[in-house]
Scaffold this motif. Structure first.
Motif, mmCIF file in Angstrom:
data_model
loop_
_atom_site.group_PDB
_atom_site.id
_atom_site.type_symbol
_atom_site.label_atom_id
_atom_site.label_comp_id
_atom_site.label_asym_id
_atom_site.label_seq_id
_atom_site.Cartn_x
_atom_site.Cartn_y
_atom_site.Cartn_z
ATOM 1 N N ALA A 177 0.834 -1.207 0.000
ATOM 2 C CA ALA A 177 0.000 0.000 0.000
ATOM 3 C C ALA A 177 0.867 1.254 0.000
ATOM 4 O O ALA A 177 0.567 2.233 -0.699
ATOM 5 N N ARG B 55 -3.391 -0.077 -4.806
ATOM 6 C CA ARG B 55 -4.687 0.406 -4.353
ATOM 7 C C ARG B 55 -5.800 -0.566 -4.767
ATOM 8 O O ARG B 55 -5.618 -1.420 -5.630
ATOM 9 N N LYS B 56 -6.971 -0.377 -4.147
ATOM 10 C CA LYS B 56 -8.144 -1.158 -4.521
ATOM 11 C C LYS B 56 -8.413 -0.996 -6.012
ATOM 12 O O LYS B 56 -8.384 0.122 -6.543
ATOM 13 N N THR C 241 -8.719 -1.717 3.700
ATOM 14 C CA THR C 241 -9.444 -1.547 2.444
ATOM 15 C C THR C 241 -10.868 -2.072 2.574
ATOM 16 O O THR C 241 -11.088 -3.191 3.035
#
Length: 535
Positions: A60, A65-66, A169
């Motif tokens: 991260a 990232r998502k 997340t």
């Protein structure tokens, strides 16, 4: 008719895959989770839990990232699961890559999946860099292990000192992707299979009442984690249940047998070629395999006589079979460990919350008569979300009512046991790996001496399905040999995709549309074999 499971339904799991698998890892503490079968290096459950969180923080901090896609390019190692769960905790979907993929094959997958990150191992770093250069768009490459001396490539192990916060997340398990393996489906070139956190996790729950695992069990991970069978049966399932996974990077018979003996392996999850070795290879007698309690075979059809020979030699209950495919996360059927006298050759009964139809081959809109053969169609929570970026291919695979058409031909007996008897699809399964004939045909046609080509699967003397090419020579290349073509293909594909037999023909049979009539080639192969046997 619609066949339904006799088991109690399971509720779809609504947690991310890393929590579903490692939710109890911290409380299992010093219990061995992963053991390197060659060196004995061990990671405990507590270490796997702590390490994957810290590596997730490092990823991260690096920018993962998502919604990102991370390519995991590695043979089996004890760090493979750490990298996988760290990536999903950081919000990424993991596209698993064959460690022997050529740079060109790897680059195609990177481009198609829109991957932005690569995790590999030091010996494969040159291939990963070459693929990244071809694909473009890769932000960074990491290695799981120690980087080569003097190489600045970052290592996941360096993240173990990361002080950044563990990412929290927010994921929607029913929609967000956990894994993006590549499969050829029923036809064509490999496509990204969108498997959500929920589809993979729920399939683990579906499998639990059929093939239970638990603390104290030792499972040998010889099949690759990058393949959905290995990812489920040898990584996710045993780690969720608290078993110990002994990891080997590749199959080598002596090492495999030695690991069973040394680590007192209880359960084997294998493919038919390994069943063949256990049944027939003389080396088996040199090892103490008395710890084994069961063998499960999947990924390709297993002959009933071969299964019986294996179980008799090892003094075990019948070899259990299971059935599924990448697009089904992957399991739909299995022979339960406690089954009483399952019929030889069956791949099992329906898993919980799974439905099946057997469709007429001449009219897929209608069900076949009871007991008759037809195409297997499946509906359940384990069905994939679809093929990445290919809505037409998805619609061809999953109909409007949610039935996934497998391309496999099967029949169901009066007691609900499924037998897979043939394949509608043209895909070749070489030792459990998928080989698309269209890909090999396209490659053969790039050879200047080839006028036309077709590829089918044929069974060799060991009972293994292999790719065989039927080739029309160019008039300008009368001296072209089978060895020339096999070498040409071998230099351009992964080892499991190699063509292993070649026949030269005057013409390739085709329909008016241009489609290759593979059935004619298969019939020709049968006739040729029969003539040879009579001679």
């Amino acid at each position: 008719m619609v066949f339904r499971s006799a088991y109690e339904p399971v509720q779809p799991l609504s947690e991310p895959i890393h929590d579903v698998v490692l939710g109890r890892a911290a409380e299992r503490g010093d219990t061995p989770a992963l053991i390197d079968g060659a060196t004995g290096f061990t990671l405990t459950y507590g270490q796997v839990d702590a390490f994957h969180r810290t590596v997730a923080a490092g990823l991260a901090e690096a920018g993962v990232r998502k919604g990102d896609v991370l390519a995991l390019h590695s043979p089996n190692t004890v760090l493979f699961p750490v990298a996988f769960y760290a990536a999903t905790r950081a919000g990424a979907a993991v596209t698993t890559v064959h460690p022997l993929a050529t740079a060109e094959e790897f680059a195609k997958q990177l481009r198609d999946s829109a991957a932005r990150w690569i995790v590999t191992v030091s010996p494969l770093l040159p291939a990963a860099r070459a693929a990244a250069a071809l694909a473009g768009g890769i932000r960074e490459i990491f290695v799981c292990d120690q980087p080569p001396e003097g190489d600045p490539v970052p290592s996941l192990q360096s993240f173990l000192g990361c002080t950044a916060p563990v990412p929290e997340t927010v994921l929607d398990p029913a929609e967000d992707l956990a894994a993006l393996p590549y499969s050829s489906g029923t036809t064509g070139v490999p496509k990204g299979v969108m498997l959500t956190h929920a589809s993979i996790a729920t399939n683990l729950a579906q499998l639990e009442p059929v093939i239970p695992m638990g603390p104290g069990d030792r499972i040998l991970a010889i099949l690759p984690f990058f393949h959905i069978y290995g990812l489920t049966a040898l990584m996710n399932a045993p780690l969720r249940r608290g078993a110990t996974v002994v990891v080997l990077p590749r199959f080598e018979l002596g090492t495999f047998l030695g690991a069973i003996q040394e680590h007192r392996i209880k359960g084997l999850y294998v493919a038919p070629p390994i069943v063949l070795a256990l049944a027939k290879h003389p080396s088996v007698a040199d090892y103490d395999l008395s710890s084994l309690e069961y063998v499960v075979s999947a990924a390709a059809p297993l002959d009933a006589a071969l299964a019986a020979a294996c179980s008799a030699r090892l003094g075990l209950p019948p070899v259990l079979q299971a059935y599924g495919m990448t697009e089904l996360s992957p399991g739909t059927h299995a022979v339960p460990r406690d089954a009483q006298d399952p019929p030889p050759g069956t791949v099992g009964r329906l898993l919980p919350s799974t439905e099946m139809r057997i469709l007429r081959l001449d009219d897929p809109a209608r069900d076949a008569e009871p007991g008759a053969e037809g195409e297997i169609a499946i509906r359940g929570p384990q069905v994939m979300k679809g093929y990445l970026g290919r809505p037409e291919a998805t619609a061809a695979m999953i109909d409007a009512d949610g039935w996934l058409h497998t391309g496999d031909v099967g029949r169901v007996d009066a007691d609900g046991w499924l037998f897979v008897v043939d394949r509608v699809k043209e895909l070749i399964k070489y030792k459990g790996f998928q080989v698309a004939p269209a890909e090999l045909e396209a490659l053969l046609l790039t050879h200047e001496g080839v006028a036309d080509a077709a590829v089918i699967g044929v069974v060799d003397a060991d009972g293994t399905e292999i790719p065989k090419a039927f080739v029309v020579r160019q008039d300008s290349a009368p001296g072209l040999t089978a060895e020339d073509l096999m070498a040409y293909v071998a230099a351009r594909v992964s080892p499991y995709k190699k063509i292993r037999a070649v026949a030269f023909v005057d013409g390739v049979p085709r329909a008016a549309s241009g489609k290759i009539l593979r059935r004619e080639l298969r019939d020709r192969e049968v006739r040729t074999r029969e003539v040879g046997e009579r001679a």
